[in-house]
Design a protein around this motif. Structure first.
Motif, PDB file in Angstrom:
ATOM      1  N   LEU A 154       1.199  67.688 -23.931  1.00 27.58           N
ATOM      2  CA  LEU A 154       1.052  69.101 -23.616  1.00 27.58           C
ATOM      3  C   LEU A 154      -0.062  69.225 -22.572  1.00 27.58           C
ATOM      4  O   LEU A 154      -1.169  69.654 -22.866  1.00 27.58           O
ATOM      5  CB  LEU A 154       0.700  69.913 -24.871  1.00 27.58           C
ATOM      6  N   GLN A 155       0.257  68.833 -21.363  1.00 22.31           N
ATOM      7  CA  GLN A 155      -0.765  68.746 -20.325  1.00 22.31           C
ATOM      8  C   GLN A 155      -1.427  70.091 -20.049  1.00 22.31           C
ATOM      9  O   GLN A 155      -2.624  70.161 -19.739  1.00 22.31           O
ATOM     10  CB  GLN A 155      -0.152  68.179 -19.047  1.00 22.31           C
ATOM     11  N   SER A 156      -0.656  71.165 -20.188  1.00 25.26           N
ATOM     12  CA  SER A 156      -1.219  72.491 -19.926  1.00 25.26           C
ATOM     13  C   SER A 156      -2.261  72.890 -20.971  1.00 25.26           C
ATOM     14  O   SER A 156      -3.012  73.838 -20.768  1.00 25.26           O
ATOM     15  CB  SER A 156      -0.118  73.546 -19.875  1.00 25.26           C
ATOM     16  N   LEU A 157      -2.290  72.153 -22.097  1.00 24.47           N
ATOM     17  CA  LEU A 157      -3.277  72.449 -23.141  1.00 24.47           C
ATOM     18  C   LEU A 157      -4.340  71.363 -23.272  1.00 24.47           C
ATOM     19  O   LEU A 157      -5.098  71.352 -24.235  1.00 24.47           O
ATOM     20  CB  LEU A 157      -2.574  72.651 -24.498  1.00 24.47           C
ATOM     21  N   ASP A 158      -4.399  70.423 -22.319  1.00 26.53           N
ATOM     22  CA  ASP A 158      -5.527  69.488 -22.298  1.00 26.53           C
ATOM     23  C   ASP A 158      -6.819  70.293 -22.149  1.00 26.53           C
ATOM     24  O   ASP A 158      -6.836  71.343 -21.487  1.00 26.53           O
ATOM     25  CB  ASP A 158      -5.402  68.513 -21.123  1.00 26.53           C
ATOM     26  N   THR A 196      10.885  70.039 -23.465  1.00 24.17           N
ATOM     27  CA  THR A 196       9.513  70.438 -23.195  1.00 24.17           C
ATOM     28  C   THR A 196       9.329  71.911 -23.536  1.00 24.17           C
ATOM     29  O   THR A 196      10.097  72.754 -23.085  1.00 24.17           O
ATOM     30  CB  THR A 196       9.170  70.222 -21.711  1.00 24.17           C
ATOM     31  N   PRO A 197       8.341  72.268 -24.364  1.00 27.65           N
ATOM     32  CA  PRO A 197       8.177  73.660 -24.771  1.00 27.65           C
ATOM     33  C   PRO A 197       7.628  74.523 -23.645  1.00 27.65           C
ATOM     34  O   PRO A 197       6.943  74.050 -22.751  1.00 27.65           O
ATOM     35  CB  PRO A 197       7.153  73.563 -25.914  1.00 27.65           C
ATOM     36  N   VAL A 198       7.944  75.795 -23.713  1.00 34.36           N
ATOM     37  CA  VAL A 198       7.346  76.763 -22.798  1.00 34.36           C
ATOM     38  C   VAL A 198       6.132  77.339 -23.499  1.00 34.36           C
ATOM     39  O   VAL A 198       6.233  77.878 -24.586  1.00 34.36           O
ATOM     40  CB  VAL A 198       8.345  77.884 -22.453  1.00 34.36           C
ATOM     41  N   ILE A 199       4.972  77.201 -22.893  1.00 29.21           N
ATOM     42  CA  ILE A 199       3.719  77.529 -23.568  1.00 29.21           C
ATOM     43  C   ILE A 199       2.956  78.577 -22.794  1.00 29.21           C
ATOM     44  O   ILE A 199       2.835  78.506 -21.580  1.00 29.21           O
ATOM     45  CB  ILE A 199       2.844  76.263 -23.724  1.00 29.21           C
ATOM     46  N   ASP A 200       2.421  79.524 -23.526  1.00 31.54           N
ATOM     47  CA  ASP A 200       1.528  80.505 -22.944  1.00 31.54           C
ATOM     48  C   ASP A 200       0.095  80.009 -23.141  1.00 31.54           C
ATOM     49  O   ASP A 200      -0.492  80.202 -24.193  1.00 31.54           O
ATOM     50  CB  ASP A 200       1.739  81.862 -23.654  1.00 31.54           C
ATOM     51  N   ALA A 201      -0.431  79.312 -22.170  1.00 26.60           N
ATOM     52  CA  ALA A 201      -1.773  78.731 -22.294  1.00 26.60           C
ATOM     53  C   ALA A 201      -2.817  79.780 -21.941  1.00 26.60           C
ATOM     54  O   ALA A 201      -2.929  80.189 -20.804  1.00 26.60           O
ATOM     55  CB  ALA A 201      -1.907  77.512 -21.376  1.00 26.60           C
ATOM     56  N   ARG A 202      -3.569  80.202 -22.928  1.00 27.19           N
ATOM     57  CA  ARG A 202      -4.605  81.212 -22.710  1.00 27.19           C
ATOM     58  C   ARG A 202      -5.895  80.562 -22.239  1.00 27.19           C
ATOM     59  O   ARG A 202      -6.055  79.358 -22.257  1.00 27.19           O
ATOM     60  CB  ARG A 202      -4.856  81.972 -23.996  1.00 27.19           C
ATOM     61  N   ALA A 203      -6.842  81.399 -21.848  1.00 25.40           N
ATOM     62  CA  ALA A 203      -8.138  80.894 -21.406  1.00 25.40           C
ATOM     63  C   ALA A 203      -8.805  80.149 -22.552  1.00 25.40           C
ATOM     64  O   ALA A 203      -8.734  80.577 -23.699  1.00 25.40           O
ATOM     65  CB  ALA A 203      -9.020  82.049 -20.953  1.00 25.40           C
ATOM     66  N   ARG A 204      -9.432  79.042 -22.246  1.00 24.77           N
ATOM     67  CA  ARG A 204     -10.053  78.233 -23.274  1.00 24.77           C
ATOM     68  C   ARG A 204     -11.501  78.608 -23.447  1.00 24.77           C
ATOM     69  O   ARG A 204     -12.152  79.037 -22.525  1.00 24.77           O
ATOM     70  CB  ARG A 204      -9.935  76.754 -22.887  1.00 24.77           C
TER      71      ARG A 204
END
Length: 205
Positions: A154-158, A196-204
Motif C-alpha cells: 500500500l505505497q500510498s499509505l507508507d 489493488t484497492p482504491v484508497i482515500d489516503a488522508r493527511a498523516r
C-alpha cells in the motif's frame, strides 16, 4: 522429527501455537534481543500486553514468533500515522515478527515453520471474522517475504514512523486472499495478485 539420543527419545518437530502467558514473555524477550542485534531497536511497545502472540517451536525450543493486534473498536496501532484504510474496522495488524538465525535460510524445516505460521495467522484472522490483515515494516527483505505469501504493498499509505523511520505499509485482504503455499512462493513461484484497492489516503499525523 523424532529420534533417539542415547536412551532418550527426542522430538524436535516444528509446530506453532498461540502463546500462553509464559511463552508470551519469552517471545517478547527473544524479539527484544534479536531486534537489538539486527535493527538496533528493542521492538517492544504497549501493544505487546494485549496482542495475541503466535509462537513457533522446534521441539521445545522457541525459534520464531509474530503478534496480532485487534480487531478492536479503537484504531490499530499503525493507524495513528496513516489515513483511513479499507476495511479498517474489521482489520488485524500483524507485526513483531522474528525468526532465530538458524531458521532464516529456506530449508525443509524453516519452510515448514513459515507455512505453519502463515496458516495460523489466517486461522486466527478467520476466527475473528477479520476482513484484512495490515502490517508495516522498515525492512525491505521482510516486506518481500510478506509479499511472497500474498501481502500487497500500500505505497500510498507508507509513512514515517517516529521510532522506525520510513516503513513499508502492506495488507492482505482476506476476502480475496492469495492461496499459494508460502514455501512455493518463497522458492520462486509468483503469487497471484489480488485487486489493488482504491484508497482515500488522508493527511498523516
Amino acid at each position: 522429527m523424532t529420534y533417539t539420543l542415547g536412551n532418550v527419545k527426542v522430538d524436535d518437530r516444528v509446530y506453532v501455537k498461540v502463546a500462553d502467558a509464559r511463552e508470551r514473555l519469552l517471545t517478547v524477550a527473544s524479539r527484544r534481543e534479536i531486534y537489538l542485534q539486527d535493527l538496533g531497536r528493542v521492538g517492544i511497545d504497549f501493544a505487546d500486553r494485549t496482542a495475541l502472540h503466535i509462537a513457533g517451536f522446534a521441539g521445545t525450543e522457541l525459534v520464531a514468533a509474530i503478534r496480532l493486534i485487534g480487531p478492536s473498536p479503537l484504531p490499530l496501532e499503525m493507524f495513528r500515522f496513516v489515513g483511513s484504510p479499507p476495511l479498517e474496522n474489521r482489520a488485524l495488524q500483524a507485526g513483531g515478527f522474528w525468526v532465530r538465525r538458524d531458521f532464516r535460510r529456506l530449508r525443509a524445516r524453516s519452510g515448514e515453520l513459515f507455512r505453519l505460521l502463515y496458516a495460523k495467522l489466517l486461522e486466527v484472522a478467520t476466527r475473528h471474522s477479520a476482513a484484512a490483515i495490515y502490517l508495516r515494516t522498515p525492512s525491505r527483505p521482510v516486506a518481500e517475504l510478506y509479499r511472497a505469501v500474498g501481502f500487497l504493498r500500500l505505497q500510498s499509505l507508507d509513512f514515517l514512523d517516529p521510532e522506525w523511520g520510513p516503513v513499508y505499509t502492506m495488507w492482505l485482504p482476506l476476502h480475496d486472499r492469495v492461496c499459494n503455499e508460502p514455501t512455493a512462493a518463497l522458492s520462486g513461484g509468483a503469487p497471484r495478485k489480488a485487486a489493488t484497492p482504491v484508497i482515500d489516503a488522508r493527511a498523516r499525523k
